[in-house]
Design a protein around this motif. Structure first.
Motif, PDB file in Angstrom:
ATOM      1  N   SER A  30      -7.781   6.840  -3.262  1.00  0.00           N
ATOM      2  CA  SER A  30      -7.342   8.114  -2.703  1.00  0.00           C
ATOM      3  C   SER A  30      -7.124   7.950  -1.200  1.00  0.00           C
ATOM      4  O   SER A  30      -7.673   7.044  -0.571  1.00  0.00           O
ATOM      5  CB  SER A  30      -8.384   9.207  -2.964  1.00  0.00           C
ATOM      6  OG  SER A  30      -9.613   8.890  -2.323  1.00  0.00           O
ATOM      7  N   ASP A  31      -6.338   8.831  -0.612  1.00  0.00           N
ATOM      8  CA  ASP A  31      -5.995   8.723   0.804  1.00  0.00           C
ATOM      9  C   ASP A  31      -7.215   8.813   1.713  1.00  0.00           C
ATOM     10  O   ASP A  31      -7.229   8.247   2.801  1.00  0.00           O
ATOM     11  CB  ASP A  31      -4.995   9.813   1.196  1.00  0.00           C
ATOM     12  CG  ASP A  31      -3.638   9.595   0.549  1.00  0.00           C
ATOM     13  OD1 ASP A  31      -3.370   8.448   0.127  1.00  0.00           O
ATOM     14  OD2 ASP A  31      -2.855  10.561   0.456  1.00  0.00           O
ATOM     15  N   ASN A  32      -8.251   9.546   1.285  1.00  0.00           N
ATOM     16  CA  ASN A  32      -9.439   9.719   2.126  1.00  0.00           C
ATOM     17  C   ASN A  32     -10.580   8.781   1.724  1.00  0.00           C
ATOM     18  O   ASN A  32     -11.711   8.948   2.183  1.00  0.00           O
ATOM     19  CB  ASN A  32      -9.917  11.174   2.100  1.00  0.00           C
ATOM     20  CG  ASN A  32     -10.248  11.642   0.682  1.00  0.00           C
ATOM     21  OD1 ASN A  32     -10.027  10.909  -0.283  1.00  0.00           O
ATOM     22  ND2 ASN A  32     -10.770  12.857   0.556  1.00  0.00           N
ATOM     23  N   ASP A  33     -10.291   7.807   0.880  1.00  0.00           N
ATOM     24  CA  ASP A  33     -11.322   6.852   0.469  1.00  0.00           C
ATOM     25  C   ASP A  33     -11.633   5.925   1.651  1.00  0.00           C
ATOM     26  O   ASP A  33     -10.724   5.295   2.202  1.00  0.00           O
ATOM     27  CB  ASP A  33     -10.831   6.031  -0.722  1.00  0.00           C
ATOM     28  CG  ASP A  33     -11.958   5.243  -1.383  1.00  0.00           C
ATOM     29  OD1 ASP A  33     -12.810   4.686  -0.652  1.00  0.00           O
ATOM     30  OD2 ASP A  33     -11.993   5.174  -2.618  1.00  0.00           O
ATOM     31  N   PRO A  34     -12.920   5.820   2.055  1.00  0.00           N
ATOM     32  CA  PRO A  34     -13.300   4.931   3.173  1.00  0.00           C
ATOM     33  C   PRO A  34     -12.885   3.482   2.950  1.00  0.00           C
ATOM     34  O   PRO A  34     -12.711   2.721   3.899  1.00  0.00           O
ATOM     35  CB  PRO A  34     -14.823   5.068   3.228  1.00  0.00           C
ATOM     36  CG  PRO A  34     -15.122   6.380   2.580  1.00  0.00           C
ATOM     37  CD  PRO A  34     -14.084   6.548   1.515  1.00  0.00           C
ATOM     38  N   GLN A  35     -12.720   3.105   1.680  1.00  0.00           N
ATOM     39  CA  GLN A  35     -12.328   1.729   1.376  1.00  0.00           C
ATOM     40  C   GLN A  35     -10.961   1.379   1.952  1.00  0.00           C
ATOM     41  O   GLN A  35     -10.678   0.214   2.236  1.00  0.00           O
ATOM     42  CB  GLN A  35     -12.317   1.504  -0.140  1.00  0.00           C
ATOM     43  CG  GLN A  35     -13.567   0.872  -0.711  1.00  0.00           C
ATOM     44  CD  GLN A  35     -13.814  -0.538  -0.187  1.00  0.00           C
ATOM     45  OE1 GLN A  35     -12.891  -1.319   0.036  1.00  0.00           O
ATOM     46  NE2 GLN A  35     -15.083  -0.867   0.017  1.00  0.00           N
ATOM     47  N   ARG A  36     -10.125   2.389   2.139  1.00  0.00           N
ATOM     48  CA  ARG A  36      -8.789   2.125   2.686  1.00  0.00           C
ATOM     49  C   ARG A  36      -8.881   1.546   4.104  1.00  0.00           C
ATOM     50  O   ARG A  36      -8.144   0.638   4.470  1.00  0.00           O
ATOM     51  CB  ARG A  36      -7.940   3.395   2.690  1.00  0.00           C
ATOM     52  CG  ARG A  36      -7.320   3.722   1.335  1.00  0.00           C
ATOM     53  CD  ARG A  36      -6.231   4.764   1.441  1.00  0.00           C
ATOM     54  NE  ARG A  36      -5.543   4.943   0.181  1.00  0.00           N
ATOM     55  CZ  ARG A  36      -4.524   4.198  -0.239  1.00  0.00           C
ATOM     56  NH1 ARG A  36      -4.083   3.214   0.537  1.00  0.00           N
ATOM     57  NH2 ARG A  36      -3.936   4.421  -1.394  1.00  0.00           N
ATOM     58  N   VAL A  37      -9.796   2.102   4.888  1.00  0.00           N
ATOM     59  CA  VAL A  37      -9.992   1.598   6.248  1.00  0.00           C
ATOM     60  C   VAL A  37     -10.566   0.183   6.212  1.00  0.00           C
ATOM     61  O   VAL A  37     -10.125  -0.693   6.960  1.00  0.00           O
ATOM     62  CB  VAL A  37     -10.923   2.530   7.054  1.00  0.00           C
ATOM     63  CG1 VAL A  37     -11.191   1.962   8.438  1.00  0.00           C
ATOM     64  CG2 VAL A  37     -10.319   3.927   7.156  1.00  0.00           C
ATOM     65  N   ILE A  38     -11.541  -0.024   5.348  1.00  0.00           N
ATOM     66  CA  ILE A  38     -12.158  -1.346   5.226  1.00  0.00           C
ATOM     67  C   ILE A  38     -11.130  -2.379   4.792  1.00  0.00           C
ATOM     68  O   ILE A  38     -11.029  -3.470   5.364  1.00  0.00           O
ATOM     69  CB  ILE A  38     -13.334  -1.304   4.224  1.00  0.00           C
ATOM     70  CG1 ILE A  38     -14.469  -0.431   4.777  1.00  0.00           C
ATOM     71  CG2 ILE A  38     -13.836  -2.717   3.926  1.00  0.00           C
ATOM     72  CD1 ILE A  38     -15.610  -0.227   3.808  1.00  0.00           C
ATOM     73  N   GLN A  39     -10.332  -2.032   3.783  1.00  0.00           N
ATOM     74  CA  GLN A  39      -9.345  -2.973   3.258  1.00  0.00           C
ATOM     75  C   GLN A  39      -8.314  -3.362   4.313  1.00  0.00           C
ATOM     76  O   GLN A  39      -7.860  -4.502   4.363  1.00  0.00           O
ATOM     77  CB  GLN A  39      -8.656  -2.380   2.027  1.00  0.00           C
ATOM     78  CG  GLN A  39      -9.554  -2.270   0.802  1.00  0.00           C
ATOM     79  CD  GLN A  39     -10.053  -3.622   0.328  1.00  0.00           C
ATOM     80  OE1 GLN A  39      -9.286  -4.581   0.212  1.00  0.00           O
ATOM     81  NE2 GLN A  39     -11.347  -3.725   0.074  1.00  0.00           N
TER      82      GLN A  39
END
Length: 281
Positions: free
Chosen positions: A132-141
């Motif tokens: 999802s757009d607000n998933d913290p994993q996006r920043v980590i990835q």
């Protein structure tokens, strides 16, 4: 073959490099893969600092390489690549911890890392797109980088030390360069094109420069690459340097694999402890 399918052996470099074909030479040095599937070396990098620890002003966007204890800065350098490998890395700003993987010749290899996982936790494109757009994993990835780790020699026609002293005619300093981010594709493209032309990269001098660019509030520098003179005959020193690079890579990978094993053992013990608590409850 090491644990988890990771081969940490040194490269097998023949005594006489003239005895192998260009095709074999390109395969030996990791040029023909194209990424489809504790070293004391100098680090060639692009300087982003504005001053050193002594408050000497530093030229942002210039290449920096350490020679005899001093950084030498130059807008343009000549780089002859010997070996190209891949590795993953991740810097956690909140914990101030750095994670790195083994260095391997193909993106299809296993990339064991120092925290007991693989590729520093990098997900596949499909997995990332499903977040999802607000998933913290996006920043980590987005912070987990795939690097081309390129071992070679750098020459500097004219450069300066931090104190302003001019340095000239530095020839073929052994070094390692990490091509990542905006500079991943330029190197990948050049090395791929050389392979298509059946030209070993180890015989090719690359003329490197940088160009300043901005995106929003961020300023960054992109490497420009032009073809320089070719080396007709590889020397005995070239063969010895290939062996030295190979041993350095072997040492780095063995260090990562050891940390990988320790991290897995720790996770196993922690898991057993958690299971014991659940059973007691």
């Amino acid at each position: 073959m090491g644990e988890n399918g990771t081969d940490s052996k040194a490269l097998s470099v023949p005594a006489n490099l003239d005895d192998i074909s260009d095709k074999e030479l390109m395969k030996l040095t990791g040029q023909t893969d194209n990424g489809s599937q504790a070293s004391v070396l100098s680090r060639l990098s692009i300087n982003y600092q504005t001053e050193d620890e002594n408050e000497n002003p530093l030229p942002r966007g210039h290449f920096a390489v350490r020679v005899d204890g001093d950084n030498i800065y130059s807008k343009e350098v000549t780089f002859r690549p010997f070996i190209r490998l891949y590795a993953y890395s991740y810097w956690d700003n909140s914990d101030e911890t750095f994670t790195s993987s083994v260095q391997m010749p193909s993106l299809g290899d296993q990339f064991a890392d120092t925290i007991g996982t693989y590729k520093c936790g990098k997900l596949s494109r499909e997995q990332i797109s499903s977040l999802s757009d607000n998933d913290p994993q996006r920043v980590i990835q987005s912070s987990i980088k795939c690097n081309q780790v390129i071992y070679g020699v750098v020459s500097v026609g004219e450069g300066k030390k931090a104190d302003g002293e001019v340095v000239k005619d530095l020839k073929e300093i052994p070094c390692v360069y990490y091509a990542k981010g905006v500079n991943y594709s330029p190197f990948s493209s050049v090395l791929s094109n050389l392979a298509k032309q059946k030209k070993p990269m180890i015989r090719t001098n690359l003329m490197l420069s940088t160009k300043r660019q901005k995106a929003g509030g961020n300023t960054f520098f992109v490497v420009g690459i032009k073809m320089g003179e070719t080396v007709d005959k590889l020397s005995e020193a070239d063969g010895n340097l290939l062996k030295e690079f190979s041993l350095a890579i072997k040492s780095i990978n063995e260090g990562v694999i050891e940390k990988h094993r320790v991290a897995i053992k720790k996770k196993t013990k922690d898991g057993d402890h958690s299971l014991a608590i659940e059973l007691d409850a």
